[in-house]
Scaffold this motif. Structure first.
Motif, PDB file in Angstrom:
ATOM      1  N   SER A  35      -2.585  -3.637 -14.528  1.00  0.00           N
ATOM      2  CA  SER A  35      -1.267  -4.038 -14.028  1.00  0.00           C
ATOM      3  C   SER A  35      -0.392  -4.336 -15.226  1.00  0.00           C
ATOM      4  O   SER A  35      -0.872  -4.845 -16.238  1.00  0.00           O
TER       5      SER A  35
ATOM      6  N   ARG B  84       2.485  -6.102 -14.515  1.00  0.00           N
ATOM      7  CA  ARG B  84       3.298  -7.184 -13.957  1.00  0.00           C
ATOM      8  C   ARG B  84       3.129  -8.472 -14.772  1.00  0.00           C
ATOM      9  O   ARG B  84       2.004  -8.874 -15.084  1.00  0.00           O
TER      10      ARG B  84
ATOM     11  N   SER C 115       0.886 -11.033 -13.144  1.00  0.00           N
ATOM     12  CA  SER C 115      -0.276 -10.350 -12.566  1.00  0.00           C
ATOM     13  C   SER C 115      -1.480 -11.278 -12.345  1.00  0.00           C
ATOM     14  O   SER C 115      -1.932 -11.955 -13.267  1.00  0.00           O
ATOM     15  N   TYR C 116      -2.002 -11.254 -11.129  1.00  0.00           N
ATOM     16  CA  TYR C 116      -3.240 -11.993 -10.848  1.00  0.00           C
ATOM     17  C   TYR C 116      -4.397 -11.403 -11.650  1.00  0.00           C
ATOM     18  O   TYR C 116      -5.309 -12.115 -12.073  1.00  0.00           O
ATOM     19  N   ASN C 117      -4.367 -10.105 -11.828  1.00  0.00           N
ATOM     20  CA  ASN C 117      -5.478  -9.456 -12.542  1.00  0.00           C
ATOM     21  C   ASN C 117      -5.468  -9.784 -14.031  1.00  0.00           C
ATOM     22  O   ASN C 117      -6.524  -9.849 -14.657  1.00  0.00           O
TER      23      ASN C 117
ATOM     24  N   GLU D 160      -5.573  -3.257  -6.653  1.00  0.00           N
ATOM     25  CA  GLU D 160      -5.756  -2.150  -5.691  1.00  0.00           C
ATOM     26  C   GLU D 160      -4.394  -1.749  -5.146  1.00  0.00           C
ATOM     27  O   GLU D 160      -3.668  -2.586  -4.600  1.00  0.00           O
ATOM     28  N   TYR D 161      -4.058  -0.486  -5.321  1.00  0.00           N
ATOM     29  CA  TYR D 161      -2.841   0.057  -4.716  1.00  0.00           C
ATOM     30  C   TYR D 161      -3.259   1.100  -3.680  1.00  0.00           C
ATOM     31  O   TYR D 161      -3.955   2.069  -4.031  1.00  0.00           O
ATOM     32  N   ASN D 162      -2.834   0.911  -2.462  1.00  0.00           N
ATOM     33  CA  ASN D 162      -3.156   1.855  -1.386  1.00  0.00           C
ATOM     34  C   ASN D 162      -4.632   2.237  -1.406  1.00  0.00           C
ATOM     35  O   ASN D 162      -5.010   3.398  -1.426  1.00  0.00           O
ATOM     36  N   SER D 163      -5.438   1.203  -1.449  1.00  0.00           N
ATOM     37  CA  SER D 163      -6.908   1.296  -1.376  1.00  0.00           C
ATOM     38  C   SER D 163      -7.549   1.935  -2.589  1.00  0.00           C
ATOM     39  O   SER D 163      -8.708   2.350  -2.526  1.00  0.00           O
TER      40      SER D 163
ATOM     41  N   ALA E 246      -8.323  -8.709  -8.189  1.00  0.00           N
ATOM     42  CA  ALA E 246      -7.703  -9.793  -7.424  1.00  0.00           C
ATOM     43  C   ALA E 246      -6.548  -9.209  -6.638  1.00  0.00           C
ATOM     44  O   ALA E 246      -5.837  -8.321  -7.125  1.00  0.00           O
ATOM     45  N   SER E 247      -6.397  -9.694  -5.420  1.00  0.00           N
ATOM     46  CA  SER E 247      -5.337  -9.182  -4.554  1.00  0.00           C
ATOM     47  C   SER E 247      -4.927 -10.272  -3.573  1.00  0.00           C
ATOM     48  O   SER E 247      -5.738 -11.124  -3.209  1.00  0.00           O
ATOM     49  N   PRO E 248      -3.675 -10.236  -3.130  1.00  0.00           N
ATOM     50  CA  PRO E 248      -3.273 -11.202  -2.091  1.00  0.00           C
ATOM     51  C   PRO E 248      -3.991 -10.939  -0.766  1.00  0.00           C
ATOM     52  O   PRO E 248      -4.042 -11.809   0.094  1.00  0.00           O
ATOM     53  N   GLY E 249      -4.518  -9.751  -0.600  1.00  0.00           N
ATOM     54  CA  GLY E 249      -5.149  -9.359   0.667  1.00  0.00           C
ATOM     55  C   GLY E 249      -6.536  -9.964   0.850  1.00  0.00           C
ATOM     56  O   GLY E 249      -7.087 -10.614  -0.038  1.00  0.00           O
TER      57      GLY E 249
ATOM     58  N   GLY F  17      -9.148  -6.412  -3.262  1.00  0.00           N
ATOM     59  CA  GLY F  17      -9.089  -5.208  -4.103  1.00  0.00           C
ATOM     60  C   GLY F  17     -10.413  -4.480  -4.211  1.00  0.00           C
ATOM     61  O   GLY F  17     -10.574  -3.575  -5.033  1.00  0.00           O
TER      62      GLY F  17
END
Ligand SMILES: Cc1cc2nc3c(=O)[nH]c(=O)nc-3n(C[C@H](O)[C@H](O)[C@H](O)COP(=O)(O)O)c2cc1C
Length: 193
Positions: A13, A15, A18-20, A84-87, A123-126, A130
């Motif tokens: 990432s 960002r 970024s969490y990652n 993870e972007y779009n799985s 790491a992901s908000p979901g 991820g």
């Protein structure tokens, strides 16, 4: 230990928050505690054009791709925290891997990857943290001859997972991520001892 394990660590990432990027710092701490020398890389500092075989043929590798390769060649192992972007894998990480996989004249095939050890986390908000992306990253790295350790951690609900000290609030999760760093350090030491 004959060789000090040298590990390159980065997140997939760019960002700023970024969490990652936060997560990989925990694995870095684990690797350093286990005796490794770790270099942290922020991919934002190495912007690269989208891989284009015509550009490669006419202009060679972009300067930042060469810098990335230089860094990878100088290290025995990798710690990667992979959003993870779009799985799947993020474009920025795949693009970096694609550029780094290209040989410079006279260089062995996959010199940045073959025989290296790697540890993965995400790491992901979901709710899955991820995890689905890690399946793809693991497959990609395995196919380019990286030994990816079986242990991995996917941190869900990343927006509330970290404390103000940067550690994971869940102490078991924190220890598991530190362990990934330590295990990569130990494997690198064995492979290069
Ligand atoms: C294009 C795009 C696709 C995404 N797809 C997923 C996904 O499939 N699964 C998931 O858990 N999060 C997904 N997300 C949310 C990311 O997990 C979230 O933006 C996360 O913060 C990215 O990691 P970072 O904080 O390290 O930058 C997606 C985000 C973007 C921008």
């Amino acid at each position: 230990m004959a060789v000090t394990p040298k590990i390159l660590a980065f997140a997939g990432s760019t960002r700023a928050e970024s969490y990652n990027k936060k997560l990989v710092q925990i694995a870095i701490a684990g690797a350093r505690a286990a005796g490794a020398e770790v270099t942290y890389l922020d991919l934002r500092d190495l912007p690269m054009p989208l891989f284009d075989e015509d550009v490669e043929a006419t202009e060679g590798l972009p300067v930042n791709a060469r810098k990335l390769k230089y860094l990878m060649l100088a290290h025995h192992g990798l710690l990667l925290s992979c959003p993870e972007y779009n799985s799947s894998i993020t474009a920025v990480l795949k693009n970096a891997i694609d550029w780094a996989s290209r040989p410079s004249p006279g260089e062995a095939s996959l010199a940045c990857f073959a025989g290296k050890a790697a540890g993965l986390m995400s790491a992901s908000p979901g709710a899955l943290g991820g995890l689905r992306g890690l399946v793809h990253v693991r497959a990609i790295l395995g196919n380019i001859q990286v030994l990816v350790i079986p242990e991995q951690v996917a941190v869900p609900r990343a927006f509330e997972a970290f404390g103000p000290d940067g550690k994971l609030k869940d102490s078991k999760q924190q220890a598991a991520v530190e362990r990934i760093g330590a295990k990569v350090a130990a494997l690198v030491a064995k492979l290069n001892g």
